[in-house]
Design a protein around this motif. Structure first.
Motif, PDB file in Angstrom:
ATOM      1  N   PRO A  66     -14.111  15.067   7.580  1.00  0.00           N
ATOM      2  CA  PRO A  66     -14.137  14.664   6.168  1.00  0.00           C
ATOM      3  C   PRO A  66     -15.423  13.955   5.772  1.00  0.00           C
ATOM      4  O   PRO A  66     -15.934  14.171   4.665  1.00  0.00           O
ATOM      5  N   PHE A 126      -5.408  12.153   5.502  1.00  0.00           N
ATOM      6  CA  PHE A 126      -5.067  13.540   5.758  1.00  0.00           C
ATOM      7  C   PHE A 126      -3.811  13.668   6.620  1.00  0.00           C
ATOM      8  O   PHE A 126      -3.148  14.691   6.585  1.00  0.00           O
ATOM      9  N   TRP A 141      -2.163  17.001   5.515  1.00  0.00           N
ATOM     10  CA  TRP A 141      -2.718  17.739   4.370  1.00  0.00           C
ATOM     11  C   TRP A 141      -3.877  18.591   4.858  1.00  0.00           C
ATOM     12  O   TRP A 141      -4.846  18.069   5.433  1.00  0.00           O
ATOM     13  N   GLU A 142      -3.763  19.905   4.638  1.00  0.00           N
ATOM     14  CA  GLU A 142      -4.724  20.857   5.202  1.00  0.00           C
ATOM     15  C   GLU A 142      -5.211  21.832   4.136  1.00  0.00           C
ATOM     16  O   GLU A 142      -4.485  22.116   3.169  1.00  0.00           O
ATOM     17  N   GLU A 468      -4.945  16.972  -3.636  1.00  0.00           N
ATOM     18  CA  GLU A 468      -3.759  17.567  -3.010  1.00  0.00           C
ATOM     19  C   GLU A 468      -3.483  18.963  -3.553  1.00  0.00           C
ATOM     20  O   GLU A 468      -2.915  19.804  -2.835  1.00  0.00           O
TER      21      GLU A 468
END
Length: 482
Positions: A66, A126, A141-142, A468
């Protein structure tokens, strides 16, 4: 083609490339009705090439840290700010935002969103625990994958940054199709991304129209998500086109916002509402185009709104000043004229503006700021999105009736409430069927999600929810906690 900017190339796989097949389209300056540039409309081969580049880049980009993705976006913001004058010039000439508004609002909207995404991303987890009750259950979260981004002409950089930036931060790779009417600003944006050194294939741009490149992206088996901003009609078509591939579809569509003005509203409420309606020549999906006014102050409100319309200057986008510019195209101008005439024919009372060009103007797609009073909510001008500087004023007698009128629309993007009674504001806001409610002229906070319900689509763009939107959640059990 002498004198026209040659913008025929596409940005694919980290380089500017020629279209596979020439298909020229002139970009028209709405202030002059003259061509300012020529682009090429993409074909399936161009779309396939861009999607293939994005797909190839996804494997590595989706696994980057990130912090690395953040560094790229911070670099994009730095260059974006430096290129602001170029961006403002492009927006003024492609869609008609006046010089000062183009720089101060249109370009600045992009700066605002990029910075808000940076702020939200720095705090984004994440991988998060589901809750104290399930210490080994996590939510990850991907990235979704390859995303197709289809943006409109009315707020070019507002929408491009609301899509490209969260996609990049999420770990997606993308193909942008800007509006073919206003593509120049997006080509400047592609130059910015290129200078920022984003890995090849992460961001791609192919110009084209909706039936062409738009449909090709919507139906493409290797595109995992479509994010679209535009008309409700086009959003419905995209949803149907995307159905066979079961891709994620996110839509931010039209609006017909109600601005409820109670008798105890502040002195500036009507002026503020009328100016907001005329802002950007009425070409905003969240414009408060229906002003609902409590009966006891109705006559005064009509007089005030008419005065605001008469005082609103209309002039070339090439000039500095606080005027409004033209609408984007002859097609839009004709549609707005038809809607104004329909308002007259259906019995609304015209109190300012009307059909035809403003006085002293003989070229350009300029519309007279127009106010209708005594509008009933079943009239065409109250039900359909006009997308021009046209305000419809409707009286109401009670809070209950105001809510009923406000909700009596197929749309549900932004509604507005003007009252000094805080309890009433809160009560009304909760009953309005829309994705957003703004009260007493106070803007939503930085990082608030932008989006609607009903036929306004259900996108949530901006801030944490906007990040998101470009990811999928994964539930994981049995997580080992160090």
């Amino acid at each position: 083609m002498t004198g026209l900017l040659d913008k025929r190339k596409f940005y694919i796989d980290g380089q500017w490339v020629d279209p596979v097949r020439a298909n020229d389209l002139e970009v028209i300056d709405p202030s002059t009705e003259e061509a300012v540039a020529v682009i090429s409309l993409g074909d399936r081969a161009d779309t396939d090439r861009a999607v293939a580049a994005a797909k190839a880049a996804f494997a590595d980009w989706s696994l980057t840290e990130p912090a690395e993705r953040l560094r790229h976006v911070e670099r994009i913001l730095e260059i974006y700010n430096r290129r602001a004058p170029d961006m403002a010039w492009a927006i003024s000439h492609e869609m008609g935002a006046p010089q000062d508004m183009s720089l101060g609002d249109q370009v600045a909207a992009g700066t605002y969103h990029i910075q808000n995404f940076i702020n939200a991303f720095k705090e984004f987890d994440f991988i998060r625990p589901l809750g104290d009750h399930a210490p080994t259950s996590m939510v990850a979260w991907e990235p979704v994958g390859v995303v197709g981004l289809i943006t409109p002409w009315n707020w070019p950089m507002n929408q491009v940054t609301l899509k490209v930036i969260p996609a990049i931060l999420a770990g997606d790779t993308c193909v942008l199709k800007p509006s073919e009417i206003a593509p120049l600003s997006s080509m400047v944006f592609a130059e910015i991304v290129d200078e920022a050194g984003l890995p090849k294939g992460v961001f791609n741009l192919v110009n084209g129209d909706g039936p062409g490149v738009g449909t090709q992206l919507s139906t493409h088996k290797d595109v995992d998500m479509i994010s679209f901003t535009g008309s409700t009609r086009a959003g419905i078509a995209i949803t149907k086109a995307a159905a066979d591939t079961l891709k994620k579809v996110v839509l931010e569509l039209g609006g017909k916002g109600a601005n409820i003005v109670f008798a105890d509203a502040d002195d500036k409420a009507v002026v503020r509402g009328a100016r907001h309606c005329f802002y950007n020549s009425g070409q905003s999906c969240n414009a408060p185009t229906r002003m609902l006014v409590e009966r006891s102050i109705y006559d005064q409100a009509v007089e005030t709104a008419a005065r605001v319309a008469q005082e609103t200057q209309v002039a070339s986008a090439h000039q500095p000043g606080k005027h409004i510019g033209p609408v984007v195209s002859k097609l839009q101008w004709d549609r707005i004229q038809d809607m104004i005439q329909k308002g007259i024919d259906e019995g609304a009372r015209l109190v300012a503006g009307g059909t035809g060009l403003p006085e002293g103007v003989n070229r350009g797609y300029f519309v007279r700021p127009t106010v209708f009073a005594d509008v009933s909510n079943d009239m065409t001008i109250a039900q359909q999105e006009i997308f021009g500087p046209v305000l419809s004023i409707i009286p109401f007698d009670s809070e209950e009736q105001a809510i009923e009128i406000a909700n009596d629309t197929p749309y549900g993007l932004t509604n507005y409430v003007q009252s000094q009674d805080g309890a009433r504001r809160n009560r009304v806001a909760r009953r309005l069927r829309s994705g957003m409610v703004e009260m007493n002229g106070q803007s939503r906070g930085a990082g608030s999600a932008f989006g609607g319900v009903k036929m306004s689509g259900r996108a949530r763009e901006g801030g944490v929810m906007g990040l998101e939107e470009f990811m999928d959640s994964k539930a994981i059990s049995g997580w080992h906690n160090d």
